[in-house]
Scaffold this motif. Structure first.
Motif, mmCIF file in Angstrom:
data_model
loop_
_atom_site.group_PDB
_atom_site.id
_atom_site.type_symbol
_atom_site.label_atom_id
_atom_site.label_comp_id
_atom_site.label_asym_id
_atom_site.label_seq_id
_atom_site.Cartn_x
_atom_site.Cartn_y
_atom_site.Cartn_z
ATOM 1 N N ALA A 1 -1.431 1.864 9.903
ATOM 2 C CA ALA A 1 -1.911 3.006 9.122
ATOM 3 C C ALA A 1 -1.921 4.269 9.977
ATOM 4 O O ALA A 1 -1.559 5.365 9.505
ATOM 5 N N THR B 1 -0.960 8.853 4.227
ATOM 6 C CA THR B 1 -2.215 8.132 4.466
ATOM 7 C C THR B 1 -2.254 6.866 3.623
ATOM 8 O O THR B 1 -2.043 6.922 2.402
ATOM 9 N N PRO C 1 -4.513 2.925 3.241
ATOM 10 C CA PRO C 1 -5.708 2.202 3.681
ATOM 11 C C PRO C 1 -5.389 1.332 4.886
ATOM 12 O O PRO C 1 -4.289 0.789 4.991
ATOM 13 N N ARG D 1 0.813 -1.214 0.000
ATOM 14 C CA ARG D 1 0.000 0.000 0.000
ATOM 15 C C ARG D 1 0.852 1.272 0.000
ATOM 16 O O ARG D 1 0.308 2.375 -0.132
#
Length: 251
Positions: A238, A248, A250, A162
């Motif tokens: 996160a 930022t 998920p 991510r």
């Protein structure tokens, strides 16, 4: 009878409170040689900034006050033992690893650069000097014999996917046997770059004896937060990445 009782109690305590480096002997030289292809990524890119990093968001606003982010370091609000006045967790106990580690903060470590330690890469090649690693970065120190380490590794793998080039996720396998770390990487699908600390030089340099241990490093190469609160999940990672790296992801 007492020895038998102690043998039963110690593993239970490790699962509940996390692990230290004491239970596992240092591997011998033969054990550190590659036996089959590494599941982990190579370490060639660790000393260059992440391709999509935003230094303006992941660098402290003022270099004169590097300890500022530590005041928001504890999970779930104010850390145990903090006076709640914004002072870094553990700052009243400088020189006491146990006291600082218990709070999840590290006042005397936050704001410092990564230590000057040369570590081998699991894939081989030239050693990597930890101080040369370019942030933003999330660095997880772990061992295959540590239950909380194994529990959180899949979350770090998801975090690396991510990151989208905005920060690096790096592992440091500490005081472990190479075969054990390799098996965990294969079984859990861990693919981010992995450094190998045959002893516990990283913990010694940071004056922390507990693992898992996670470092959040800004684009300026300084430690923004040190976490030793136990296994971290997706949501907590996160939150920490947002609070300390300004990115930022998920949950």
């Amino acid at each position: 009878m007492q020895r038998r009782l102690a043998a039963l109690v110690v593993p239970v305590m490790l699962v509940i409170t996390g692990c230290t480096t004491a239970p596992e002997p240092a591997p011998d030289a033969a054990d550190s040689r590659p036996t089959r292809p590494s599941p982990f990524a190579d370490c060639a890119g660790l000393t260059t900034p992440p391709p999509s990093a935003d230094p303006a968001r992941s660098t402290p606003a003022g270099p004169a006050s590097p300890a500022g982010p530590a005041s928001s370091a504890a999970p779930g609000g104010t850390p145990a033992g903090s006076d709640g006045a914004g002072s870094p967790a553990g700052s009243d106990n400088a020189g006491s690893p146990a006291a600082s580690g218990a709070t999840g903060g590290a006042g005397e470590v936050v704001g410092q650069r990564l230590p000057e330690l040369a570590l081998t890469c699991f894939t081989g090649g030239a050693n990597v000097t930890l101080a040369d690693v370019r942030g933003p970065a999330v660095i997880n120190v772990w061992a295959s014999w540590c239950p909380p380490c194994r529990e959180e590794l899949p979350a770090f793998q998801r975090l690396s996917q991510r990151a989208d080039g905005r920060f690096q996720v790096i592992g440091i396998n500490s005081r472990d046997r190479r075969a054990g770390a390799q098996s965990i990487g294969e079984d859990f699908g861990v693919r981010f770059p992995m450094l190998f600390d045959q002893g516990d030089s990283v913990q010694n340099a940071l004056r922390r004896n507990a693992i898992p241990m996670t470092l959040f490093v800004g684009a300026d190469g300084r430690i923004r937060h040190l976490d030793v609160t136990g296994a971290l999940d997706d949501a907590r990672l996160a939150e920490l990445v947002r609070d300390h790296l300004g990115v930022t992801v998920p949950a």
